[in-house]
Every structure is written in structure tokens, then in C-alpha cells.
Design a protein around this motif. Structure first.
Motif, PDB file in Angstrom:
ATOM      1  N   ALA A   1      38.679  25.245  58.057  1.00 59.13           N
ATOM      2  CA  ALA A   1      37.752  25.545  56.967  1.00 59.13           C
ATOM      3  C   ALA A   1      36.878  24.341  56.638  1.00 59.13           C
ATOM      4  O   ALA A   1      37.293  23.190  56.784  1.00 59.13           O
ATOM      5  CB  ALA A   1      38.530  25.970  55.731  1.00 59.13           C
ATOM      6  N   SER A   2      35.683  24.602  56.151  1.00 57.42           N
ATOM      7  CA  SER A   2      34.804  23.523  55.684  1.00 57.42           C
ATOM      8  C   SER A   2      35.294  22.943  54.365  1.00 57.42           C
ATOM      9  O   SER A   2      35.141  21.747  54.105  1.00 57.42           O
ATOM     10  CB  SER A   2      33.368  24.051  55.507  1.00 57.42           C
ATOM     11  OG  SER A   2      32.853  24.506  56.736  1.00 57.42           O
ATOM     12  N   GLY A   3      35.885  23.784  53.522  1.00 63.79           N
ATOM     13  CA  GLY A   3      36.393  23.320  52.241  1.00 63.79           C
ATOM     14  C   GLY A   3      37.621  24.093  51.826  1.00 63.79           C
ATOM     15  O   GLY A   3      37.681  25.316  51.982  1.00 63.79           O
ATOM     16  N   VAL A   4      38.620  23.374  51.325  1.00 60.35           N
ATOM     17  CA  VAL A   4      39.851  23.984  50.825  1.00 60.35           C
ATOM     18  C   VAL A   4      39.947  23.680  49.334  1.00 60.35           C
ATOM     19  O   VAL A   4      39.945  22.515  48.938  1.00 60.35           O
ATOM     20  CB  VAL A   4      41.099  23.444  51.555  1.00 60.35           C
ATOM     21  CG1 VAL A   4      42.368  24.032  50.938  1.00 60.35           C
ATOM     22  CG2 VAL A   4      41.021  23.758  53.047  1.00 60.35           C
ATOM     23  N   HIS A   5      40.019  24.711  48.524  1.00 57.10           N
ATOM     24  CA  HIS A   5      40.090  24.552  47.078  1.00 57.10           C
ATOM     25  C   HIS A   5      41.496  24.928  46.605  1.00 57.10           C
ATOM     26  O   HIS A   5      41.872  26.109  46.635  1.00 57.10           O
ATOM     27  CB  HIS A   5      39.054  25.434  46.392  1.00 57.10           C
ATOM     28  CG  HIS A   5      37.642  25.041  46.687  1.00 57.10           C
ATOM     29  ND1 HIS A   5      36.822  24.434  45.756  1.00 57.10           N
ATOM     30  CD2 HIS A   5      36.904  25.151  47.828  1.00 57.10           C
ATOM     31  CE1 HIS A   5      35.647  24.192  46.299  1.00 57.10           C
ATOM     32  NE2 HIS A   5      35.671  24.619  47.566  1.00 57.10           N
TER      33      HIS A   5
ATOM     34  N   LEU B   1      40.635  35.762  41.554  1.00 58.46           N
ATOM     35  CA  LEU B   1      39.507  36.475  42.163  1.00 58.46           C
ATOM     36  C   LEU B   1      38.177  36.017  41.578  1.00 58.46           C
ATOM     37  O   LEU B   1      37.192  35.873  42.303  1.00 58.46           O
ATOM     38  CB  LEU B   1      39.684  37.981  41.975  1.00 58.46           C
ATOM     39  CG  LEU B   1      40.845  38.620  42.755  1.00 58.46           C
ATOM     40  CD1 LEU B   1      41.094  40.041  42.280  1.00 58.46           C
ATOM     41  CD2 LEU B   1      40.568  38.590  44.250  1.00 58.46           C
ATOM     42  N   GLU B   2      38.155  35.776  40.277  1.00 58.75           N
ATOM     43  CA  GLU B   2      36.925  35.306  39.640  1.00 58.75           C
ATOM     44  C   GLU B   2      36.522  33.934  40.166  1.00 58.75           C
ATOM     45  O   GLU B   2      35.347  33.693  40.490  1.00 58.75           O
ATOM     46  CB  GLU B   2      37.117  35.252  38.128  1.00 58.75           C
ATOM     47  CG  GLU B   2      35.873  34.824  37.361  1.00 58.75           C
ATOM     48  CD  GLU B   2      36.114  34.800  35.866  1.00 58.75           C
ATOM     49  OE1 GLU B   2      36.385  33.712  35.319  1.00 58.75           O
ATOM     50  OE2 GLU B   2      36.045  35.880  35.251  1.00 58.75           O
ATOM     51  N   HIS B   3      37.497  33.026  40.279  1.00 61.88           N
ATOM     52  CA  HIS B   3      37.176  31.690  40.781  1.00 61.88           C
ATOM     53  C   HIS B   3      36.806  31.741  42.266  1.00 61.88           C
ATOM     54  O   HIS B   3      35.928  30.986  42.713  1.00 61.88           O
ATOM     55  CB  HIS B   3      38.362  30.744  40.576  1.00 61.88           C
ATOM     56  CG  HIS B   3      38.021  29.305  40.805  1.00 61.88           C
ATOM     57  ND1 HIS B   3      37.143  28.608  40.000  1.00 61.88           N
ATOM     58  CD2 HIS B   3      38.415  28.419  41.765  1.00 61.88           C
ATOM     59  CE1 HIS B   3      37.019  27.364  40.449  1.00 61.88           C
ATOM     60  NE2 HIS B   3      37.780  27.229  41.517  1.00 61.88           N
ATOM     61  N   ALA B   4      37.446  32.633  43.017  1.00 56.51           N
ATOM     62  CA  ALA B   4      37.099  32.800  44.432  1.00 56.51           C
ATOM     63  C   ALA B   4      35.633  33.202  44.577  1.00 56.51           C
ATOM     64  O   ALA B   4      34.916  32.696  45.449  1.00 56.51           O
ATOM     65  CB  ALA B   4      38.011  33.828  45.084  1.00 56.51           C
ATOM     66  N   ARG B   5      35.177  34.099  43.717  1.00 56.54           N
ATOM     67  CA  ARG B   5      33.769  34.502  43.755  1.00 56.54           C
ATOM     68  C   ARG B   5      32.853  33.342  43.369  1.00 56.54           C
ATOM     69  O   ARG B   5      31.789  33.155  43.966  1.00 56.54           O
ATOM     70  CB  ARG B   5      33.548  35.696  42.828  1.00 56.54           C
ATOM     71  CG  ARG B   5      34.131  37.003  43.328  1.00 56.54           C
ATOM     72  CD  ARG B   5      33.664  38.174  42.489  1.00 56.54           C
ATOM     73  NE  ARG B   5      34.248  38.150  41.149  1.00 56.54           N
ATOM     74  CZ  ARG B   5      35.374  38.767  40.813  1.00 56.54           C
ATOM     75  NH1 ARG B   5      36.051  39.451  41.723  1.00 56.54           N
ATOM     76  NH2 ARG B   5      35.823  38.715  39.574  1.00 56.54           N
ATOM     77  N   GLU B   6      33.270  32.551  42.402  1.00 48.95           N
ATOM     78  CA  GLU B   6      32.443  31.441  41.941  1.00 48.95           C
ATOM     79  C   GLU B   6      32.215  30.399  43.029  1.00 48.95           C
ATOM     80  O   GLU B   6      31.125  29.834  43.148  1.00 48.95           O
ATOM     81  CB  GLU B   6      33.088  30.788  40.721  1.00 48.95           C
ATOM     82  CG  GLU B   6      33.024  31.622  39.449  1.00 48.95           C
ATOM     83  CD  GLU B   6      33.763  30.978  38.295  1.00 48.95           C
ATOM     84  OE1 GLU B   6      34.388  29.904  38.509  1.00 48.95           O
ATOM     85  OE2 GLU B   6      33.724  31.531  37.177  1.00 48.95           O
ATOM     86  N   ILE B   7      33.250  30.118  43.820  1.00 50.03           N
ATOM     87  CA  ILE B   7      33.128  29.075  44.848  1.00 50.03           C
ATOM     88  C   ILE B   7      32.719  29.650  46.203  1.00 50.03           C
ATOM     89  O   ILE B   7      32.547  28.908  47.175  1.00 50.03           O
ATOM     90  CB  ILE B   7      34.439  28.278  45.000  1.00 50.03           C
ATOM     91  CG1 ILE B   7      35.569  29.165  45.511  1.00 50.03           C
ATOM     92  CG2 ILE B   7      34.815  27.606  43.680  1.00 50.03           C
ATOM     93  CD1 ILE B   7      36.864  28.419  45.795  1.00 50.03           C
ATOM     94  N   GLY B   8      32.553  30.970  46.280  1.00 51.61           N
ATOM     95  CA  GLY B   8      32.174  31.596  47.542  1.00 51.61           C
ATOM     96  C   GLY B   8      33.281  31.616  48.568  1.00 51.61           C
ATOM     97  O   GLY B   8      33.021  31.552  49.783  1.00 51.61           O
ATOM     98  N   ALA B   9      34.528  31.727  48.111  1.00 46.91           N
ATOM     99  CA  ALA B   9      35.666  31.748  49.036  1.00 46.91           C
ATOM    100  C   ALA B   9      35.644  33.021  49.871  1.00 46.91           C
ATOM    101  O   ALA B   9      35.327  34.104  49.379  1.00 46.91           O
ATOM    102  CB  ALA B   9      36.981  31.641  48.273  1.00 46.91           C
ATOM    103  N   ASP B  10      35.978  32.880  51.160  1.00 49.12           N
ATOM    104  CA  ASP B  10      36.096  34.056  52.010  1.00 49.12           C
ATOM    105  C   ASP B  10      37.534  34.276  52.465  1.00 49.12           C
ATOM    106  O   ASP B  10      37.798  35.112  53.327  1.00 49.12           O
ATOM    107  CB  ASP B  10      35.155  33.967  53.212  1.00 49.12           C
ATOM    108  CG  ASP B  10      35.264  32.652  53.954  1.00 49.12           C
ATOM    109  OD1 ASP B  10      36.216  31.892  53.701  1.00 49.12           O
ATOM    110  OD2 ASP B  10      34.378  32.370  54.791  1.00 49.12           O
ATOM    111  N   LEU B  11      38.477  33.537  51.866  1.00 44.44           N
ATOM    112  CA  LEU B  11      39.897  33.748  52.119  1.00 44.44           C
ATOM    113  C   LEU B  11      40.686  33.182  50.943  1.00 44.44           C
ATOM    114  O   LEU B  11      40.378  32.094  50.451  1.00 44.44           O
ATOM    115  CB  LEU B  11      40.345  33.068  53.418  1.00 44.44           C
ATOM    116  CG  LEU B  11      41.852  33.126  53.731  1.00 44.44           C
ATOM    117  CD1 LEU B  11      42.294  34.573  53.987  1.00 44.44           C
ATOM    118  CD2 LEU B  11      42.186  32.258  54.942  1.00 44.44           C
ATOM    119  N   ILE B  12      41.697  33.935  50.515  1.00 45.71           N
ATOM    120  CA  ILE B  12      42.640  33.467  49.498  1.00 45.71           C
ATOM    121  C   ILE B  12      43.999  33.302  50.151  1.00 45.71           C
ATOM    122  O   ILE B  12      44.445  34.168  50.922  1.00 45.71           O
ATOM    123  CB  ILE B  12      42.737  34.475  48.331  1.00 45.71           C
ATOM    124  CG1 ILE B  12      41.403  34.551  47.579  1.00 45.71           C
ATOM    125  CG2 ILE B  12      43.861  34.094  47.370  1.00 45.71           C
ATOM    126  CD1 ILE B  12      41.351  35.668  46.553  1.00 45.71           C
TER     127      ILE B  12
END
Length: 281
Positions: free
Chosen positions: A183-187, A236-247
Motif C-alpha cells: 500500500a502507498s499509505g497505511v492508516h 467506515l466514515e473515516h475510511a471514506r474521509e481518507i479514501g481507503a480502499d481496504l479495511i
């Protein structure tokens, strides 16, 4: 996952196009694909279960006809799926799974114990009991990762790791490591971090961030308040905010009975269909 073994749970109703997409992605990433093709075993008539061992079971002719039809449909789908996989030049096998609901867990768990990750065809959700039995077998009776809503694509660009210092969460991060490293970024995100006796804020996930950084991951560690909302909603809300494509999340940190009665994070993440979720228990 490169050079991995993936199980793709499908049904006799799963279309050739869906199987073809899975096979193509597996070929692109040198993944061995085991297509687990499920067909429901026709329910045995109630009267047959009470038959004496020395007497013939009173099985109606209609049941025998239904059994033969189901067997024929499964054989036809096996041949078709094998043809699709061969056309995509993927290392693959088709595993027929002709089973009643009572036998699903044992069969899925046996296959999942010698693979890296298990995917589920979208149409399995229409068979709710089958889908959940398969998923729970992977989570509770195998060491493999379970990918809900996901495809065999790799890499995922931005990954959200839901962290709560639980064993299930740590296991999920471990089985997800191939995705995290690509991944480019892991949050890493935690919610409602507790405080010490002196009032200092604890920061769950710091050790996990250090560990993933040593693997070369670009890690962002965030602690957020839930504001009394459901944790799954916050994720889910934070995933949308950061543009996550995997949880990535641990599954069933609380008992399944409690989750079934009161709801819970795992149940909500499984039921949503918006984002892929990689889970482990």
C-alpha cells in the motif's frame, strides 16, 4: 498476494464472468486459485431420518430426481469453471462442495487451513446462511484471512487498520501484511483511547505503527473519539474521509451470541457492501 494460494468461494449460480475476473487477477499475481464450488444438497425428507437400519428408507421419488438434477448441475458448472480458468492460463483447481448447511463449516475449514486468503463471490450473499457459515468457518476454524467484498486485486493504495489492541486485531494485521507492504499509505486508527490513572492519554497502535514502519510501510497513526456512535460507523466514515480502499479489522472480539443479539462492529462491517474488509479472529 504474489505466489499465494487463494480460495474463491462460489456457487453453482456464480456467473462465468465473475469466475473469469477472479481467474484473471489470480494469473496476474501468480496466485494459485482454488475455486470452491458450492451446491446445496437437497434436503432429505423427514420420514427418511426415522427409518430403521434394517429397513429401506421411505424416500419419495421426487427427492431422488432433485438429487440427480443437483448433481448434474454441479458437474456441468465444474466443467464450465475449469474451462474458464484454463482460458485465463491460471494455476487453478475446482473443488466441488456438495453439502447441506450442517456440513458447510467442516468442509470450508478443511480447505481454508492450507491457503493464505479466502474470498467470496458476491452472489453468495443472496444465500445468507451459506455465506455466514462459510465466513465463520474461515474465521474460527482456520488460520487464513477472510476477505469480505474483496477481489484478488493487489495492491490496495490506502489501507485503514482498525486497531484496538485486541488479539483479533493483531492477527488481522499479520495476515494482511502482504497488502500493507504494497500500500502507498497505511492508516492505523483507534477510537476512544483510554487514559492512565494519572490522566495521561494512552495511544494504542504505537507499537503496531513501529512494527509496520520496519516493514517499509508509510504509516499514519490516528486516535479519534467515537462521540457515542457505533465503532463500525466511525470506521467506515473515516475510511471514506481518507479514501481507503481496504479495511483491516479483527473479527468478533466479543462473542458471536452478543454480536447477534446486540449487534457489533464485526457484524456491521460484514453486512456492509461498500468497502472490502480483510478480517481475522
Amino acid at each position: 498476494m504474489h505466489n499465494a494460494t487463494a480460495v474463491y468461494c462460489a456457487s453453482v449460480s456464480t456467473s462465468d464472468q465473475v469466475i473469469q475476473t477472479a481467474a484473471r487477477k489470480a494469473a496476474e499475481h501468480d496466485t494459485h486459485l482454488s475455486v470452491l464450488l458450492h451446491s446445496e444438497y437437497p434436503t432429505m425428507p423427514i420420514g427418511a431420518h426415522g427409518a430403521l437400519p434394517y429397513a429401506g428408507a421411505p424416500v419419495p421419488d421426487g427427492w431422488s430426481t432433485a438429487l440427480a438434477a443437483a448433481q448434474g448441475k454441479l458437474k456441468d458448472r465444474i466443467d464450465a469453471v475449469e474451462h474458464v480458468c484454463a482460458a485465463e492460463h491460471v494455476s487453478a483447481e475446482v473443488i466441488p462442495f456438495f453439502a447441506s448447511d450442517a456440513d458447510i463449516k467442516r468442509g470450508i475449514a478443511h480447505v481454508a487451513r492450507t491457503c493464505d486468503i479466502v474470498f467470496f463471490a458476491p452472489d453468495l450473499r443472496a444465500q445468507s446462511s451459506v455465506f455466514h457459515e462459510m465466513l465463520h468457518a474461515v474465521l474460527f476454524q482456520s488460520p487464513a484471512a477472510a476477505m469480505v467484498n474483496g477481489t484478488l486485486d493487489l495492491p490496495h493504495d490506502t489501507v485503514l487498520v482498525a486497531w484496538d489492541d485486541s488479539l483479533a486485531g493483531a492477527r488481522a494485521a499479520h495476515v494482511a501484511l502482504p497488502y500493507l507492504k504494497e500500500a502507498s499509505g497505511v492508516h492505523i486508527v483507534g477510537f476512544d483511547a483510554p487514559a492512565t490513572d494519572t490522566g495521561a492519554q494512552i495511544e494504542p497502535g504505537r507499537e503496531a505503527a513501529t512494527w509496520l514502519s520496519h516493514h517499509g510501510c508509510t504509516v499514519t497513526l490516528t486516535q479519534l473519539p467515537s462521540g457515542g456512535r457505533e465503532i463500525a460507523t466511525c470506521i467506515l466514515e473515516h475510511a471514506r474521509e481518507i479514501g481507503a480502499d481496504l479495511i483491516v479489522a479483527g473479527a468478533y472480539g466479543h462473542s458471536r451470541l452478543r454480536q447477534a443479539v446486540f449487534g457489533g462492529t464485526s457484524r456491521a462491517l460484514i453486512e456492509q457492501t461498500e468497502l472490502p474488509v480483510l478480517m481475522a479472529h
